[in-house]
Design a protein around this motif. Structure first.
Motif, PDB file in Angstrom:
ATOM      1  N   THR A 135     142.461 -46.225 149.071  1.00  0.00           N
ATOM      2  CA  THR A 135     142.282 -47.674 149.227  1.00  0.00           C
ATOM      3  C   THR A 135     141.111 -48.141 148.367  1.00  0.00           C
ATOM      4  O   THR A 135     140.008 -48.349 148.877  1.00  0.00           O
ATOM      5  N   PRO A 136     141.316 -48.325 147.064  1.00  0.00           N
ATOM      6  CA  PRO A 136     140.222 -48.761 146.195  1.00  0.00           C
ATOM      7  C   PRO A 136     140.008 -50.279 146.255  1.00  0.00           C
ATOM      8  O   PRO A 136     140.257 -51.008 145.300  1.00  0.00           O
ATOM      9  N   LEU A 137     139.529 -50.746 147.419  1.00  0.00           N
ATOM     10  CA  LEU A 137     139.319 -52.185 147.617  1.00  0.00           C
ATOM     11  C   LEU A 137     138.386 -52.759 146.563  1.00  0.00           C
ATOM     12  O   LEU A 137     138.633 -53.849 146.029  1.00  0.00           O
ATOM     13  N   ALA A 138     137.318 -52.024 146.231  1.00  0.00           N
ATOM     14  CA  ALA A 138     136.361 -52.520 145.237  1.00  0.00           C
ATOM     15  C   ALA A 138     137.047 -52.760 143.888  1.00  0.00           C
ATOM     16  O   ALA A 138     136.775 -53.753 143.221  1.00  0.00           O
ATOM     17  N   ARG A 183     137.300 -56.324 142.095  1.00  0.00           N
ATOM     18  CA  ARG A 183     136.767 -56.432 140.727  1.00  0.00           C
ATOM     19  C   ARG A 183     137.821 -56.994 139.772  1.00  0.00           C
ATOM     20  O   ARG A 183     137.541 -57.873 138.962  1.00  0.00           O
ATOM     21  N   ARG A 184     139.062 -56.518 139.893  1.00  0.00           N
ATOM     22  CA  ARG A 184     140.150 -57.004 139.022  1.00  0.00           C
ATOM     23  C   ARG A 184     140.426 -58.478 139.298  1.00  0.00           C
ATOM     24  O   ARG A 184     140.631 -59.268 138.380  1.00  0.00           O
ATOM     25  N   ALA A 185     140.423 -58.870 140.582  1.00  0.00           N
ATOM     26  CA  ALA A 185     140.624 -60.281 140.942  1.00  0.00           C
ATOM     27  C   ALA A 185     139.474 -61.137 140.407  1.00  0.00           C
ATOM     28  O   ALA A 185     139.701 -62.249 139.917  1.00  0.00           O
ATOM     29  N   ALA A 186     138.240 -60.629 140.497  1.00  0.00           N
ATOM     30  CA  ALA A 186     137.077 -61.381 140.005  1.00  0.00           C
ATOM     31  C   ALA A 186     137.196 -61.649 138.508  1.00  0.00           C
ATOM     32  O   ALA A 186     136.889 -62.753 138.038  1.00  0.00           O
ATOM     33  N   ASP A 206     134.852 -48.830 150.921  1.00  0.00           N
ATOM     34  CA  ASP A 206     134.293 -49.751 149.926  1.00  0.00           C
ATOM     35  C   ASP A 206     133.710 -50.984 150.604  1.00  0.00           C
ATOM     36  O   ASP A 206     134.290 -51.519 151.556  1.00  0.00           O
ATOM     37  N   VAL A 207     132.559 -51.420 150.088  1.00  0.00           N
ATOM     38  CA  VAL A 207     131.931 -52.651 150.573  1.00  0.00           C
ATOM     39  C   VAL A 207     131.598 -53.496 149.342  1.00  0.00           C
ATOM     40  O   VAL A 207     130.438 -53.599 148.937  1.00  0.00           O
ATOM     41  N   PRO A 208     132.611 -54.098 148.734  1.00  0.00           N
ATOM     42  CA  PRO A 208     132.360 -54.870 147.514  1.00  0.00           C
ATOM     43  C   PRO A 208     131.646 -56.188 147.830  1.00  0.00           C
ATOM     44  O   PRO A 208     131.709 -56.699 148.948  1.00  0.00           O
ATOM     45  N   ALA A 209     130.968 -56.725 146.825  1.00  0.00           N
ATOM     46  CA  ALA A 209     130.316 -58.028 146.958  1.00  0.00           C
ATOM     47  C   ALA A 209     131.352 -59.129 146.760  1.00  0.00           C
ATOM     48  O   ALA A 209     132.356 -58.934 146.077  1.00  0.00           O
ATOM     49  N   ARG A 210     131.084 -60.273 147.365  1.00  0.00           N
ATOM     50  CA  ARG A 210     131.970 -61.437 147.188  1.00  0.00           C
ATOM     51  C   ARG A 210     131.914 -61.876 145.725  1.00  0.00           C
ATOM     52  O   ARG A 210     130.834 -62.045 145.169  1.00  0.00           O
ATOM     53  N   PRO A 211     133.082 -62.059 145.105  1.00  0.00           N
ATOM     54  CA  PRO A 211     133.089 -62.504 143.707  1.00  0.00           C
ATOM     55  C   PRO A 211     132.464 -63.896 143.572  1.00  0.00           C
ATOM     56  O   PRO A 211     132.669 -64.761 144.429  1.00  0.00           O
ATOM     57  N   LEU A 235     133.578 -57.572 156.637  1.00  0.00           N
ATOM     58  CA  LEU A 235     133.542 -58.146 155.293  1.00  0.00           C
ATOM     59  C   LEU A 235     133.650 -59.667 155.329  1.00  0.00           C
ATOM     60  O   LEU A 235     132.940 -60.360 154.602  1.00  0.00           O
ATOM     61  N   ALA A 236     134.534 -60.185 156.170  1.00  0.00           N
ATOM     62  CA  ALA A 236     134.688 -61.642 156.269  1.00  0.00           C
ATOM     63  C   ALA A 236     133.365 -62.282 156.693  1.00  0.00           C
ATOM     64  O   ALA A 236     132.954 -63.309 156.136  1.00  0.00           O
ATOM     65  N   ALA A 237     132.686 -61.689 157.650  1.00  0.00           N
ATOM     66  CA  ALA A 237     131.396 -62.224 158.104  1.00  0.00           C
ATOM     67  C   ALA A 237     130.358 -62.157 156.985  1.00  0.00           C
ATOM     68  O   ALA A 237     129.611 -63.110 156.750  1.00  0.00           O
ATOM     69  N   ALA A 238     130.319 -61.040 156.258  1.00  0.00           N
ATOM     70  CA  ALA A 238     129.350 -60.874 155.165  1.00  0.00           C
ATOM     71  C   ALA A 238     129.610 -61.840 154.015  1.00  0.00           C
ATOM     72  O   ALA A 238     128.673 -62.297 153.355  1.00  0.00           O
ATOM     73  N   TRP A 239     130.871 -62.154 153.779  1.00  0.00           N
ATOM     74  CA  TRP A 239     131.244 -63.035 152.666  1.00  0.00           C
ATOM     75  C   TRP A 239     131.301 -64.511 153.059  1.00  0.00           C
ATOM     76  O   TRP A 239     131.566 -65.354 152.226  1.00  0.00           O
ATOM     77  N   GLY A 240     131.122 -64.831 154.336  1.00  0.00           N
ATOM     78  CA  GLY A 240     131.307 -66.218 154.781  1.00  0.00           C
ATOM     79  C   GLY A 240     132.745 -66.644 154.631  1.00  0.00           C
ATOM     80  O   GLY A 240     133.046 -67.778 154.268  1.00  0.00           O
ATOM     81  N   ALA A 241     133.661 -65.718 154.917  1.00  0.00           N
ATOM     82  CA  ALA A 241     135.098 -65.945 154.711  1.00  0.00           C
ATOM     83  C   ALA A 241     135.806 -66.087 156.050  1.00  0.00           C
ATOM     84  O   ALA A 241     135.250 -65.793 157.104  1.00  0.00           O
ATOM     85  N   ARG A 242     137.043 -66.524 155.985  1.00  0.00           N
ATOM     86  CA  ARG A 242     137.898 -66.557 157.174  1.00  0.00           C
ATOM     87  C   ARG A 242     138.635 -65.238 157.290  1.00  0.00           C
ATOM     88  O   ARG A 242     138.979 -64.623 156.292  1.00  0.00           O
TER      89      ARG A 242
END
Length: 196
Positions: free
Chosen positions: A114-117, A121-124, A151-156, A180-187
């Protein structure tokens, strides 16, 4: 899915929220106004081995068809990034989806890590190119995953809205989508909340 609420009342949704009650302010639903620069919905799909359990990947693909149909109806652009195994790649867009059906998604298979990062990164990269091409465009990032990753990627940067669609179904939950949603301020939504 389109942007900020407008000033016109969406009566079918308002009446559904009201049910048998007397109309109150909290029942009001509004027609969403599309941003002037348009919208890009970038979907990041987890195709790892853990998504094969319990038909999660099949559910995610079905949900993607519905989300692409919504984007098409709103004349919004869409893009699809798939990640799994050793990396991530862009499978569609960004473009306004003119057609979208099961035959197009059928070749998307699951397996591996599961390479979430890598997916983020590709989406960013895709979203950054889009921001240079269309600076007034609103950019949404949708991450469809069960969160079974370390993985704990940063919000793009430059993303207006982020939505995690959480496919975790285990009895003992890791809760990584929530974290991750909480860390990114996401839903964070479940597939059922998104469909309903």
């Amino acid at each position: 899915m389109q942007g900020a609420p407008g000033k016109r009342i969406a009566w079918p949704q308002t009446l559904a929220a009201m049910r048998q009650d007397v109309l109150r302010a909290e029942h009001l639903r509004f027609v969403r106004a599309a941003p002037r620069g348009g919208v890009l919905h970038c979907f990041v799909l987890d195709c790892s081995g853990s998504m094969l359990a319990g038909q999660r990947l099949s559910l995610a693909k079905g949900l993607l068809i519905a989300l692409f149909d919504r984007a098409s109806a709103a004349r919004a652009e869409a893009a699809l990034v798939c990640f799994g195994g050793a990396g991530a790649d862009v499978r569609f867009g960004p473009a306004v989806p003119r057609w979208w059906n099961e035959r197009w998604l059928r070749p998307v298979e699951g397996g591996g890590g599961t390479p979430l990062a890598a997916g983020v990164r590709r989406a960013a990269q895709l979203l950054e190119r889009s921001a240079r091409r269309k600076p007034a465009q609103q950019r949404w990032l949708w991450i469809l995953t069960d969160g079974r990753t370390r993985d704990v990627p940063a919000r793009p940067p430059g993303v207006d809205e982020v939505v995690f669609v959480d496919f975790e179904r285990e009895t003992i939950r890791l809760g990584r989508c929530e974290t991750l949603a909480a860390a990114w301020g996401a839903r964070r939504l479940t597939p059922e909340e998104l469909i309903g």
